[in-house]
Design an enzyme around this catalytic site. Structure first.
Site, mmCIF file in Angstrom:
data_model
loop_
_atom_site.group_PDB
_atom_site.id
_atom_site.type_symbol
_atom_site.label_atom_id
_atom_site.label_comp_id
_atom_site.label_asym_id
_atom_site.label_seq_id
_atom_site.Cartn_x
_atom_site.Cartn_y
_atom_site.Cartn_z
ATOM 1 C CB SER A 80 -40.196 49.694 23.145
ATOM 2 O OG SER A 80 -41.235 48.914 23.719
ATOM 3 C CG HIS A 91 -44.292 47.275 25.500
ATOM 4 N ND1 HIS A 91 -45.391 46.673 26.049
ATOM 5 C CD2 HIS A 91 -43.658 46.309 24.790
ATOM 6 C CE1 HIS A 91 -45.421 45.397 25.712
ATOM 7 N NE2 HIS A 91 -44.381 45.155 24.934
ATOM 8 C CG ASP A 109 -45.907 41.839 25.742
ATOM 9 O OD1 ASP A 109 -46.036 42.148 24.549
ATOM 10 O OD2 ASP A 109 -44.876 42.085 26.407
ATOM 11 C CD GLU A 155 -41.904 40.238 20.355
ATOM 12 O OE1 GLU A 155 -40.710 40.468 20.561
ATOM 13 O OE2 GLU A 155 -42.823 41.002 20.729
#
Length: 283
Positions: free
Chosen positions: A194, A196, A203, A252
């Site tokens: 990920s 993140h 996001d 996304e």
């Protein structure tokens, strides 16, 4: 450099700077609300000395070296992944690299946490709280602040939803997603894969979609502004539409990844990060 490129973050120009889902934390949207399920899975000035000024005028100004060379599509070695195979997995050994390339094939170490995490001074969908998902790496956070400020000047309302996420938290989200949708689900990254966890991703959403992380965001005024302007601030839409076979993740439109100067080249050529690293030369 092209004239229109990334003029907003001069202080960041010396270095270059999964799929994702919103991490649940206190004061985040109600977990029982179906519209938020995908988010969970898915901050004495004196006058110059005239004599010194005259001397300096004779000396050429030193230009700051920029790591990414557009003309040759090249990068110094330190901006590429350094990989060590551990238990059959390719583990990134230089995760602090601002261009660290994270995906299904190249994983971050399970104990990696950036040392320069800060909370960007931007609007959050859940209010300003000192919780893990509010954080980003310092350079990326500064770029996000500039992006939000520019959006605000054009009456575009953006809100940060989810930034840094630890390896262990990603494991929890991944297990939940697999339990609900099966091993072929394409929105929640395996732990280690990920972006993140790198602290370089955020996001972003807006009130127009109830701050949810949904593909319909691309059709909103805010989502379109983000898609057309994020690269000016060093960000890319990491998981692009019609690139699912390349990135390994679903589209996304909410997921921003900070890559610095390289964002211009990636945007103008509509490249996925995987395609960029296939093309760029190592020097």
């Amino acid at each position: 450099m092209k004239k229109n490129k990334w003029l907003f973050i001069v202080a960041l120009s010396t270095i270059m700077v999964s799929a994702c889902q919103q991490d649940d934390q206190q004061s985040s949207p109600d977990d029982s609300n179906p519209s938020n399920e995908q988010q969970e899975q898915t901050e004495d000035q004196s006058a110059p000395d005239d004599s010194n000024q005259a001397e300096n005028e004779d000396e050429p100004a030193e230009e700051e070296e920029e790591p990414f060379d557009e003309e040759t599509m090249s990068l110094p070695t330190e901006y590429f992944n350094e990989i060590e195979e551990v238990d059959g997995q390719a583990i990134i050994q230089n995760p602090d690299n601002i261009l660290t390339f994270v995906n299904h094939d190249f994983l971050l170490p399970s104990d990696y946490e950036p040392e320069d995490l800060v909370i960007p001074d931007v609007k959050f969908s859940y209010g300003h709280q000192d919780i893990p998902k509010s954080y980003m790496r310092e350079e990326a956070a500064g770029a996000l602040e500039a992006l939000f400020a520019a959006a605000n000047e054009e009456d575009i309302e953006l809100a940060a939803v989810s930034g840094y996420r630890s390896y262990d938290r990603q494991q929890e989200l991944y297990d939940q997603a697999v339990s609900k949708s099966g091993p072929d689900q394409e929105f929640v990254a395996n732990p280690g894969s990920s972006e993140h966890q790198s602290g370089l991703a955020m996001d972003v959403s807006s009130a127009s979609v109830n701050y949810s992380l949904v593909q319909e965001y691309e059709d909103t005024e805010e989502g379109q502004w983000l898609s057309e302007n994020a690269h000016h601030f060093g960000f890319i839409i990491r998981y692009q539409k019609d690139k699912e076979d390349i990135t390994g993740y679903g589209y996304e439109p909410w997921h921003l990844r900070y890559v610095g100067e390289a964002a211009i080249e990636i945007y103008e050529n509509q490249l996925a990060l995987e395609e960029f690293f296939d093309l760029v030369k190592e020097i």
